[in-house]
Design a protein around this motif. Structure first.
Motif, PDB file in Angstrom:
ATOM      1  N   LEU A 181       0.836  -1.196   0.000  1.00 34.59           N
ATOM      2  CA  LEU A 181       0.000   0.000   0.000  1.00 34.59           C
ATOM      3  C   LEU A 181       0.880   1.258   0.000  1.00 34.59           C
ATOM      4  N   TYR A 182       1.968   1.238   0.789  1.00 34.84           N
ATOM      5  CA  TYR A 182       2.813   2.419   0.844  1.00 34.84           C
ATOM      6  C   TYR A 182       3.588   2.642  -0.433  1.00 34.84           C
ATOM      7  N   GLU A 183       3.854   1.577  -1.154  1.00 40.52           N
ATOM      8  CA  GLU A 183       4.454   1.764  -2.471  1.00 40.52           C
ATOM      9  C   GLU A 183       3.497   2.537  -3.365  1.00 40.52           C
ATOM     10  N   GLN A 184       2.205   2.243  -3.262  1.00 39.39           N
ATOM     11  CA  GLN A 184       1.194   2.981  -4.024  1.00 39.39           C
ATOM     12  C   GLN A 184       1.165   4.448  -3.591  1.00 39.39           C
ATOM     13  N   THR A 185       1.243   4.676  -2.273  1.00 36.58           N
ATOM     14  CA  THR A 185       1.241   6.045  -1.743  1.00 36.58           C
ATOM     15  C   THR A 185       2.452   6.830  -2.253  1.00 36.58           C
ATOM     16  N   ARG A 186       3.630   6.225  -2.128  1.00 36.83           N
ATOM     17  CA  ARG A 186       4.859   6.890  -2.604  1.00 36.83           C
ATOM     18  C   ARG A 186       4.778   7.187  -4.092  1.00 36.83           C
ATOM     19  N   ASN A 187       4.338   6.208  -4.852  1.00 41.36           N
ATOM     20  CA  ASN A 187       4.269   6.393  -6.302  1.00 41.36           C
ATOM     21  C   ASN A 187       3.296   7.507  -6.674  1.00 41.36           C
ATOM     22  N   ALA A 188       2.151   7.545  -5.992  1.00 37.51           N
ATOM     23  CA  ALA A 188       1.143   8.567  -6.295  1.00 37.51           C
ATOM     24  C   ALA A 188       1.681   9.961  -5.988  1.00 37.51           C
ATOM     25  N   LEU A 189       2.273  10.130  -4.802  1.00 40.52           N
ATOM     26  CA  LEU A 189       2.763  11.454  -4.422  1.00 40.52           C
ATOM     27  C   LEU A 189       3.994  11.854  -5.232  1.00 40.52           C
ATOM     28  N   ASP A 190       4.867  10.901  -5.538  1.00 41.92           N
ATOM     29  CA  ASP A 190       6.039  11.209  -6.367  1.00 41.92           C
ATOM     30  C   ASP A 190       5.609  11.659  -7.761  1.00 41.92           C
ATOM     31  N   MET A 191       4.624  10.969  -8.323  1.00 38.15           N
ATOM     32  CA  MET A 191       4.139  11.324  -9.656  1.00 38.15           C
ATOM     33  C   MET A 191       3.578  12.748  -9.668  1.00 38.15           C
ATOM     34  N   LEU A 192       2.785  13.082  -8.663  1.00 38.36           N
ATOM     35  CA  LEU A 192       2.182  14.420  -8.603  1.00 38.36           C
ATOM     36  C   LEU A 192       3.253  15.494  -8.377  1.00 38.36           C
ATOM     37  N   LYS A 193       4.213  15.196  -7.519  1.00 41.00           N
ATOM     38  CA  LYS A 193       5.277  16.171  -7.273  1.00 41.00           C
ATOM     39  C   LYS A 193       6.067  16.429  -8.551  1.00 41.00           C
ATOM     40  N   ASN A 194       6.421  15.367  -9.258  1.00 43.28           N
ATOM     41  CA  ASN A 194       7.184  15.532 -10.496  1.00 43.28           C
ATOM     42  C   ASN A 194       6.396  16.298 -11.562  1.00 43.28           C
ATOM     43  N   LYS A 195       5.098  16.108 -11.574  1.00 43.36           N
ATOM     44  CA  LYS A 195       4.258  16.764 -12.584  1.00 43.36           C
ATOM     45  C   LYS A 195       4.085  18.258 -12.314  1.00 43.36           C
ATOM     46  N   TYR A 196       4.009  18.642 -11.027  1.00 45.30           N
ATOM     47  CA  TYR A 196       3.627  20.021 -10.710  1.00 45.30           C
ATOM     48  C   TYR A 196       4.717  20.870 -10.055  1.00 45.30           C
ATOM     49  N   ARG A 197       5.868  20.288  -9.740  1.00 48.51           N
ATOM     50  CA  ARG A 197       6.814  21.099  -8.984  1.00 48.51           C
ATOM     51  C   ARG A 197       7.561  22.129  -9.829  1.00 48.51           C
ATOM     52  N   THR A 198       7.559  21.999 -11.142  1.00 45.30           N
ATOM     53  CA  THR A 198       8.160  23.052 -11.957  1.00 45.30           C
ATOM     54  C   THR A 198       7.375  24.352 -11.779  1.00 45.30           C
ATOM     55  N   GLU A 199       6.043  24.240 -11.799  1.00 43.86           N
ATOM     56  CA  GLU A 199       5.190  25.417 -11.614  1.00 43.86           C
ATOM     57  C   GLU A 199       5.112  25.815 -10.154  1.00 43.86           C
ATOM     58  N   TYR A 200       5.198  24.816  -9.251  1.00 47.74           N
ATOM     59  CA  TYR A 200       5.105  25.083  -7.802  1.00 47.74           C
ATOM     60  C   TYR A 200       6.344  24.484  -7.131  1.00 47.74           C
ATOM     61  N   PRO A 201       7.464  25.164  -7.185  1.00 49.35           N
ATOM     62  CA  PRO A 201       8.729  24.590  -6.705  1.00 49.35           C
ATOM     63  C   PRO A 201       8.762  24.297  -5.205  1.00 49.35           C
ATOM     64  N   GLU A 202       7.893  24.929  -4.426  1.00 50.65           N
ATOM     65  CA  GLU A 202       7.864  24.682  -2.985  1.00 50.65           C
ATOM     66  C   GLU A 202       6.786  23.669  -2.600  1.00 50.65           C
ATOM     67  N   LEU A 203       6.227  22.987  -3.561  1.00 53.82           N
ATOM     68  CA  LEU A 203       5.170  22.010  -3.341  1.00 53.82           C
ATOM     69  C   LEU A 203       5.605  20.938  -2.336  1.00 53.82           C
ATOM     70  N   LEU A 204       4.692  20.613  -1.391  1.00 55.48           N
ATOM     71  CA  LEU A 204       4.945  19.593  -0.381  1.00 55.48           C
ATOM     72  C   LEU A 204       4.012  18.408  -0.583  1.00 55.48           C
ATOM     73  N   THR A 205       4.448  17.230  -0.162  1.00 51.35           N
ATOM     74  CA  THR A 205       3.574  16.060  -0.140  1.00 51.35           C
ATOM     75  C   THR A 205       3.530  15.525   1.287  1.00 51.35           C
ATOM     76  N   ARG A 206       2.313  15.145   1.714  1.00 49.89           N
ATOM     77  CA  ARG A 206       2.127  14.674   3.089  1.00 49.89           C
ATOM     78  C   ARG A 206       1.276  13.410   3.098  1.00 49.89           C
ATOM     79  N   THR A 207       1.681  12.446   3.930  1.00 50.29           N
ATOM     80  CA  THR A 207       0.884  11.247   4.161  1.00 50.29           C
ATOM     81  C   THR A 207       0.509  11.194   5.631  1.00 50.29           C
ATOM     82  N   GLY A 208      -0.618  10.518   5.937  1.00 53.23           N
ATOM     83  CA  GLY A 208      -1.115  10.715   7.290  1.00 53.23           C
ATOM     84  C   GLY A 208      -1.620   9.530   8.076  1.00 53.23           C
TER      85      GLY A 208
END
Length: 372
Positions: A181-208
């Motif tokens: 399950l955590y591999e899915q979590t990491r993959n999901a957040l990594d994908m989103l960070k890679n997609k949007y961090r050029t436009e939002y360089p200070e973008l954070l990802t959080r799991t809870g």
């Protein structure tokens, strides 16, 4: 005078020593992995316990409601995050808090984003909550159209500031393979960070989620974790492998009101209004609403497995304990037993305060000790 002598009705006890050890363990883990720990305070809901957390370098906190955010504001937190899809009817209350306290929210639809743009009077941050398989709430991890619609709306106002993506893998409570399950979590957040961090360089990802945060050692490129239940733990977390019973920091003190020696059952004053009604299943299919511990001057003692006793049923005010032979030999009407909760968050919410082992009242957002 012993803290036990002050108890006449169901009372939620807290061991500061165990609670602090739990907080320190998670804080050390976050530091070890380079993560910011912003714990979810829906479990503790306490200003005093919040002060304990600050002793371990915790500067940010999450709340599950605007009411809890109001309660925790003004206590020196760098930021309070409301980890619940924001309710637009509460924007006036939000503006009042955000005037003096740094606040962030969770947004999962364009309607909420637009209302915040239209009605915010002071800046707030927001995370987009992502659903990567739990199915309770959040934007689907692959719904880039919806994500970008929310982001475009937020750009209309300097008062609604995008912070990043939040993912609560709540299905870790019932999926047997937490690493998968955590591999899915990491993959999901990594994908989103890679997609949007050029436009939002200070973008954070959080799991809870607490089970994952307690068990896992590989968090990938995740920036923050925000577990909540780890502060107290409970029998559900113990069953999931996230803690030992000795890590559970709260126990409900209940008076014995009757003993049925023919059935090896003990009737206690302590039921659904005190423990809530979360339940585990025994191997024989019977229900377990909490496990018995023996109270003493220093807290409580956990019986050996062969002497284990548990609440087999509960009503509104009462519970029936399926008692071990050893407990039946020592139990007396009027004495106190402790019950380790199945779900400490709900038990704490139901009780509304805590009694420490040195006899001090510990605050809770939902009420005062005198009301219980």
């Amino acid at each position: 005078m012993s803290y036990l002598s002050s108890i006449s009705s169901p009372t939620l006890l807290i061991s500061e020593k165990i609670c602090r050890a739990n907080i320190k363990r998670m804080a050390d883990k976050a530091e070890r992995h380079g993560l910011n720990l912003a714990p979810h305070w829906k479990t503790a809901q306490s200003r005093i316990i919040g002060e304990w957390a600050k002793d371990y370098g915790i500067t940010e906190i999450s709340a599950s409601s605007i009411k809890m955010a109001e309660y925790l504001s003004g206590q020196g937190w760098k930021n309070i995050h409301i980890a619940f899809p924001f309710n637009i009817r509460e924007i006036p209350r939000l503006n009042k808090i955000a005037a003096t306290q740094s606040i962030s929210l969770q947004v999962i639809n364009p309607v909420t984003a637009q209302r915040l743009v239209d009605e915010l009077t002071v800046p707030v941050g927001f995370f987009i909550e992502i659903d990567a398989g739990y199915g309770r709430t959040g934007v689907s991890v692959s719904d880039f159209g919806l994500i970008e619609e929310i982001l475009l709306i937020a750009k209309k106002s300097p008062k609604l500031n995008f912070k990043g993506f939040y993912l609560h893998a709540g299905h870790s409570y019932y999926m047997p393979d937490i690493p998968e399950l955590y591999e899915q979590t990491r993959n999901a957040l990594d994908m989103l960070k890679n997609k949007y961090r050029t436009e939002y360089p200070e973008l954070l990802t959080r799991t809870g989620d607490t089970p994952g945060c307690a068990v896992m050692e590989d968090f990938g490129d995740i920036d923050e974790m925000g577990p909540g239940n780890f502060v107290f733990y409970d029998l559900m977390q113990e069953k999931l492998g996230g803690c030992f019973k000795s890590d559970i920091a709260v126990a409900l003190a209940v008076p014995i009101v009757d003993i049925n020696r023919e059935r090896n059952e003990i009737l206690v004053h302590g039921g659904g209004v005190h423990l809530a009604k979360d339940v585990l299943k025994e191997e024989d299919g019977s229900s377990n609403f909490g496990e018995v511990v023996y109270l003493n001057e220093n807290g409580w003692e956990i019986p050996e497995i062969q002497n284990r006793s548990y609440l087999k049923s509960i009503s509104q005010e009462h519970g029936i304990i399926k008692a071990s032979d050893s407990l039946m030999k020592t139990a007396k009407i009027g004495e106190l037993l402790g019950i380790l909760p199945v779900h400490s968050c709900m038990t704490a919410d139901a009780m509304g305060s805590y009694l420490s082992l040195d006899g001090k009242i510990i605050d809770h957002c939902e009420g005062s000790f005198d009301k219980k």
